[in-house]
Write a protein that holds these residues in place. Structure first.
Motif: not given
Ligand code: HEM
Length: 178
Positions: A70-78, A80-93, A131-136
């Motif tokens: 999550y530190n790495s994913v949340l370091g990318v604004d784009k 983080e925005a997807i997660i906040l729009e569709h889910s939540s950090i706690e839920r995804l964790k 590309k983001w899925y693969l980076s993560a």
């Protein structure tokens, strides 16, 4: 029996360094192409057995693995925005945590495949580009390799566990990116 008792309980022990003659490629009835994919990455029944033995070490380190992810994913604004729009950090964790531990059940069956198809669709729906899925994913793999290194004590075991775990992570990517 060997001197297993002298080791700490969560230590990953690996007794068969070489492939035994009774070892088989993992196959699923009715999945011809997937069977070829699994054969190509040399995914065997002994890999699935080894995964089950590695599971306690993964559970022990799961908070670290998830936090790094999550530190790495949340370091990318784009992202983080997807997660906040569709889910939540706690839920995804929570979801990711269960998902990762499940990989170490070593049960690659129809349900396993179906679940990954579902994840692919969810990621498509939320607009997560490959590309983001693969980076993560690479980030996750880096953390896994570090954890395996910390949890093992000899080169052969490390090599074998890293090979096995990266096979499963590769299969995961094959299924989710299809
Ligand atoms: C959903 C795994 C990368 C965003 C999910 C789910 C899993 C998962 C297991 C839940 C599927 C279900 O509900 O059945 C993974 C793995 C990844 C990855 C293994 C890479 C290693 C990412 C990244 C993002 C992301 C980089 C960043 C935007 C989401 C979102 C959902 C989701 C928004 C929907 C969650 C919800 O419905 O609450 N992912 N994911 N994922 N993922 Fe990923």
């Amino acid at each position: 029996n060997n001197n297993e008792d002298s080791h700490t309980p969560n230590l990953i022990e690996h007794k068969h360094q070489t492939k035994r003659t009774e070892d088989f490629f993992h196959t699923l009835e009715g999945y011809d192409e997937l069977n070829e994919q699994m054969r190509m990455i040399d995914l065997s029944e002994s890999d699935l057995n080894l995964l089950r033995r590695v599971k306690p070490s993964v559970e022990k380190n799961i908070d670290y693995i998830i936090d790094q992810f999550y530190n790495s994913v949340l370091g990318v604004d784009k992202l983080e925005a997807i997660i906040l729009e569709h889910s939540s950090i706690e839920r995804l964790k929570t979801t990711l945590r269960e998902h990762i531990i499940e990989i170490f059940d070593g049960k690659v069956d129809e349900e396993y495949i179906a679940k990954r198809m579902k994840i692919a669709n969810i990621h498509k729906r939320v607009g997560l580009e490959p590309k983001w899925y693969l980076s993560a994913f690479q980030n996750l793999q880096n953390v896994f390799i570090q954890v395996i290194y910390n949890e093992t004590h000899d080169d052969n075991t490390r090599l074998h566990v890293v090979k096995t775990v990266t096979k499963l992570l590769n299969l995961e990517q094959q299924l989710v990116l299809e």
